[in-house]
Design a protein around this motif. Structure first.
Motif, PDB file in Angstrom:
ATOM      1  N   GLY A   1       0.786  -1.219   0.000  1.00  0.00           N
ATOM      2  CA  GLY A   1       0.000   0.000   0.000  1.00  0.00           C
ATOM      3  C   GLY A   1       0.818   1.269   0.000  1.00  0.00           C
ATOM      4  N   PHE A   2       2.119   1.165  -0.284  1.00  0.00           N
ATOM      5  CA  PHE A   2       3.003   2.335  -0.306  1.00  0.00           C
ATOM      6  C   PHE A   2       3.511   2.561  -1.721  1.00  0.00           C
ATOM      7  N   GLY A   3       3.504   3.822  -2.157  1.00  0.00           N
ATOM      8  CA  GLY A   3       3.867   4.120  -3.533  1.00  0.00           C
ATOM      9  C   GLY A   3       5.099   4.972  -3.701  1.00  0.00           C
ATOM     10  N   HIS A   4       5.941   5.058  -2.658  1.00  0.00           N
ATOM     11  CA  HIS A   4       7.077   5.976  -2.740  1.00  0.00           C
ATOM     12  C   HIS A   4       8.220   5.432  -3.584  1.00  0.00           C
ATOM     13  N   GLU A   5       8.309   4.129  -3.789  1.00  0.00           N
ATOM     14  CA  GLU A   5       9.401   3.565  -4.581  1.00  0.00           C
ATOM     15  C   GLU A   5       8.956   3.396  -6.034  1.00  0.00           C
ATOM     16  N   VAL A   6       9.739   3.958  -6.949  1.00  0.00           N
ATOM     17  CA  VAL A   6       9.402   3.918  -8.373  1.00  0.00           C
ATOM     18  C   VAL A   6      10.622   3.486  -9.165  1.00  0.00           C
ATOM     19  N   ILE A   7      10.379   2.935 -10.337  1.00  0.00           N
ATOM     20  CA  ILE A   7      11.445   2.533 -11.249  1.00  0.00           C
ATOM     21  C   ILE A   7      11.714   3.668 -12.240  1.00  0.00           C
ATOM     22  N   LEU A   8      12.977   3.973 -12.422  1.00  0.00           N
ATOM     23  CA  LEU A   8      13.406   4.927 -13.437  1.00  0.00           C
ATOM     24  C   LEU A   8      14.067   4.158 -14.578  1.00  0.00           C
ATOM     25  N   ASP A   9      13.606   4.392 -15.808  1.00  0.00           N
ATOM     26  CA  ASP A   9      14.321   3.784 -16.929  1.00  0.00           C
ATOM     27  C   ASP A   9      15.598   4.590 -17.192  1.00  0.00           C
ATOM     28  N   GLN A  10      16.346   4.178 -18.193  1.00  0.00           N
ATOM     29  CA  GLN A  10      17.644   4.800 -18.414  1.00  0.00           C
ATOM     30  C   GLN A  10      17.536   6.298 -18.681  1.00  0.00           C
ATOM     31  N   ALA A  11      16.552   6.683 -19.484  1.00  0.00           N
ATOM     32  CA  ALA A  11      16.398   8.110 -19.798  1.00  0.00           C
ATOM     33  C   ALA A  11      15.973   8.901 -18.564  1.00  0.00           C
ATOM     34  N   GLU A  12      15.048   8.334 -17.784  1.00  0.00           N
ATOM     35  CA  GLU A  12      14.613   9.022 -16.566  1.00  0.00           C
ATOM     36  C   GLU A  12      15.762   9.134 -15.567  1.00  0.00           C
ATOM     37  N   LEU A  13      16.555   8.087 -15.465  1.00  0.00           N
ATOM     38  CA  LEU A  13      17.709   8.131 -14.572  1.00  0.00           C
ATOM     39  C   LEU A  13      18.627   9.289 -14.951  1.00  0.00           C
ATOM     40  N   ARG A  14      18.900   9.429 -16.232  1.00  0.00           N
ATOM     41  CA  ARG A  14      19.811  10.482 -16.679  1.00  0.00           C
ATOM     42  C   ARG A  14      19.203  11.875 -16.498  1.00  0.00           C
ATOM     43  N   SER A  15      17.889  11.965 -16.483  1.00  0.00           N
ATOM     44  CA  SER A  15      17.285  13.266 -16.231  1.00  0.00           C
ATOM     45  C   SER A  15      17.539  13.723 -14.797  1.00  0.00           C
ATOM     46  N   TYR A  16      17.650  12.761 -13.864  1.00  0.00           N
ATOM     47  CA  TYR A  16      17.959  13.094 -12.470  1.00  0.00           C
ATOM     48  C   TYR A  16      19.463  13.135 -12.216  1.00  0.00           C
ATOM     49  N   LEU A  17      20.210  12.287 -12.927  1.00  0.00           N
ATOM     50  CA  LEU A  17      21.649  12.177 -12.710  1.00  0.00           C
ATOM     51  C   LEU A  17      22.368  12.260 -14.052  1.00  0.00           C
ATOM     52  N   PRO A  18      22.506  13.451 -14.628  1.00  0.00           N
ATOM     53  CA  PRO A  18      23.127  13.572 -15.947  1.00  0.00           C
ATOM     54  C   PRO A  18      24.567  13.065 -15.987  1.00  0.00           C
ATOM     55  N   ALA A  19      25.245  13.060 -14.839  1.00  0.00           N
ATOM     56  CA  ALA A  19      26.658  12.672 -14.827  1.00  0.00           C
ATOM     57  C   ALA A  19      26.862  11.173 -14.613  1.00  0.00           C
ATOM     58  N   VAL A  20      25.786  10.386 -14.535  1.00  0.00           N
ATOM     59  CA  VAL A  20      25.944   8.962 -14.269  1.00  0.00           C
ATOM     60  C   VAL A  20      26.642   8.281 -15.445  1.00  0.00           C
ATOM     61  N   ALA A  21      27.378   7.216 -15.149  1.00  0.00           N
ATOM     62  CA  ALA A  21      28.150   6.511 -16.179  1.00  0.00           C
ATOM     63  C   ALA A  21      27.224   5.929 -17.249  1.00  0.00           C
ATOM     64  N   PRO A  22      27.693   5.819 -18.488  1.00  0.00           N
ATOM     65  CA  PRO A  22      26.846   5.351 -19.593  1.00  0.00           C
ATOM     66  C   PRO A  22      26.313   3.935 -19.410  1.00  0.00           C
ATOM     67  N   HIS A  23      27.001   3.097 -18.645  1.00  0.00           N
ATOM     68  CA  HIS A  23      26.563   1.704 -18.540  1.00  0.00           C
ATOM     69  C   HIS A  23      25.369   1.515 -17.602  1.00  0.00           C
ATOM     70  N   ALA A  24      24.991   2.539 -16.825  1.00  0.00           N
ATOM     71  CA  ALA A  24      23.840   2.418 -15.927  1.00  0.00           C
ATOM     72  C   ALA A  24      22.556   2.263 -16.733  1.00  0.00           C
ATOM     73  N   VAL A  25      21.719   1.292 -16.351  1.00  0.00           N
ATOM     74  CA  VAL A  25      20.547   0.949 -17.166  1.00  0.00           C
ATOM     75  C   VAL A  25      19.232   1.465 -16.591  1.00  0.00           C
ATOM     76  N   GLY A  26      19.224   1.919 -15.350  1.00  0.00           N
ATOM     77  CA  GLY A  26      17.997   2.385 -14.712  1.00  0.00           C
ATOM     78  C   GLY A  26      18.206   2.459 -13.217  1.00  0.00           C
ATOM     79  N   ALA A  27      17.113   2.578 -12.470  1.00  0.00           N
ATOM     80  CA  ALA A  27      17.264   2.736 -11.022  1.00  0.00           C
ATOM     81  C   ALA A  27      15.944   2.507 -10.307  1.00  0.00           C
ATOM     82  N   LEU A  28      16.063   2.258  -9.016  1.00  0.00           N
ATOM     83  CA  LEU A  28      14.942   2.318  -8.084  1.00  0.00           C
ATOM     84  C   LEU A  28      15.081   3.628  -7.338  1.00  0.00           C
ATOM     85  N   ALA A  29      13.986   4.371  -7.187  1.00  0.00           N
ATOM     86  CA  ALA A  29      14.089   5.701  -6.581  1.00  0.00           C
ATOM     87  C   ALA A  29      12.922   5.982  -5.646  1.00  0.00           C
TER      88      ALA A  29
END
Length: 382
Positions: A117-145
């Motif tokens: 019943g909690f919605g605070h954890e979301v998946i970021l795809d690669q493009a969304e990840l880079r929108s939050y972390l532009p400096a992240v290494a190219p090999h990163a594929v996504g994230a939990l946020a």
């Protein structure tokens, strides 16, 4: 009762002046209780002052989530509550995935949290990840946020709870060890070098030393003393507005407003609770720094300007002991937060004060009962 004895009596005695002891003392005083806090060193001396300051719901053990969520609501109003913003800033907490396998695991994790019943954890795809972390290494594929978590200043926060508690009449005795804990009639007695303190209710919030207090009263809590380590770099150009972890490797770091980067994430030194000392293991810290540089190439060549560690209490199942004694009326425990208790401090303090003052709480504390260790002992003898 002599004046000296009267000054050492209260409705609630708290052993331990970390964020959990200070928060509970404050919230109990808000409810009208007379409170004394006994701290063997100084307020925020150990885990509450040396942690990374993450205000994190992301990635918590599932039983912790309801308490963490309750605490988060207090964090959002911390400045009004304590007359100090504690350096709290809302910021995304992002756990970077370096492989598709890691991302699949994070998707399953997010689904488990949603099922509660909690919605605070979301998946970021690669493009969304880079929108939050532009400096992240190219090999990163996504994230939990968790996008509305954050960070704060640990010492400042713990001292703010202490000051606010003192304004409500809470008395703090620092540099005073609890030498012996016992029961005398309806009162709990804590013997110290300054004499006997007494109250009908006792809270054991002694961190890495909480197991020793519990053992005096016949309750087993196998606390391991650990030493989380942190490093700080020299100032770097701005590149990160989030608190960053890694799904597959130990890491937690954030860039502070002044440009320095604080790096930790589970790598531990050596802790000796008998002497209050912790030892930094620099080869282990180097691995942490290398992980940060792998994920953020801008970190390569960053200069480390200081490092520190501190003594923290870890439980075998990595979740704390929170709630009433399994054996004694008027005894409560709140310790063993296993290097992730800072964010929970405001919430656990409010919950424990509610439980102590009213005898009940709707917080789901069963998974944190100290009785779970007694039951483990029983199961190993059959």
């Amino acid at each position: 009762m002599t004046p000296a004895e009267a000054g050492r009596s209260a409705d609630l005695l708290v052993i331990g002046g970390g964020i959990h002891g200070c928060s509970t003392a404050f919230h109990a005083a808000q409810r009208g209780l007379k409170v004394i806090v006994i701290e063997k060193d100084s307020v925020a001396r150990h885990a509450s002052g040396v942690n990374a300051g993450g205000v994190r719901r992301l990635g918590r053990a599932l039983p912790e989530i309801p308490i963490s969520e309750r605490s988060m609501q207090i964090w959002y109003g911390i400045a009004d509550l304590l007359d100090d913003d504690c350096g709290f800033q809302v910021a995304p907490q992002i756990k970077v995935c370096e492989t598709e396998e890691e991302l699949d695991r994070m998707r399953a994790r997010a689904a488990s949290v949603r099922a509660m019943g909690f919605g605070h954890e979301v998946i970021l795809d690669q493009a969304e990840l880079r929108s939050y972390l532009p400096a992240v290494a190219p090999h990163a594929v996504g994230a939990l946020a968790s996008l509305r978590d954050g960070f704060a200043q640990p010492y400042r926060t713990t001292f703010a709870f202490q000051r606010k508690a003192q304004s409500l009449g809470v008395r703090f005795h620092e540099g005073l060890a609890a030498q012996r804990v016992s029961r005398e009639g309806r009162d709990w007695i804590v013997d110290t070098a300054e004499g006997r303190f007494r109250a009908p209710v006792l809270l054991n919030a002694a961190g890495a030393w909480g197991g020793e207090i519990a053992a005096q009263l016949g309750e087993r809590a196998p606390v391991e003393a650990i030493a989380p380590m942190m490093i700080v770099t020299a100032r770097l150009p701005h590149f990160c507005d989030a608190v960053v972890g890694a799904a597959g490797r130990p890491l937690s770091f954030k860039q502070m407003p002044n440009g320095t980067v604080v790096i930790g994430g589970g790598i531990r030194g050596n802790a000796d609770p008998r002497t209050n000392l912790s030892e930094i293991l620099f080869p282990a810290l180097q691995r942490t720094a290398e992980t940060a540089a792998d994920l953020f190439p801008i970190m390569r060549g960053a200069t480390i300007v200081r490092s520190w560690s501190g003594v923290e209490g870890r439980m075998p199942d990595d979740i704390p002991v929170i709630g009433p004694s399994a054996r004694h009326e008027g005894l409560f425990h709140e310790f063993g937060f296993s290097a992730h208790g800072f964010q929970m401090g405001p919430g656990t303090g409010a919950i424990m004060a509610e439980l102590i003052a009213t005898g009940q709480t709707d917080a789901p504390l069963a998974p944190f009962s100290i009785a779970r260790f007694a039951s483990q002992d029983a199961s190993t003898t059959h």
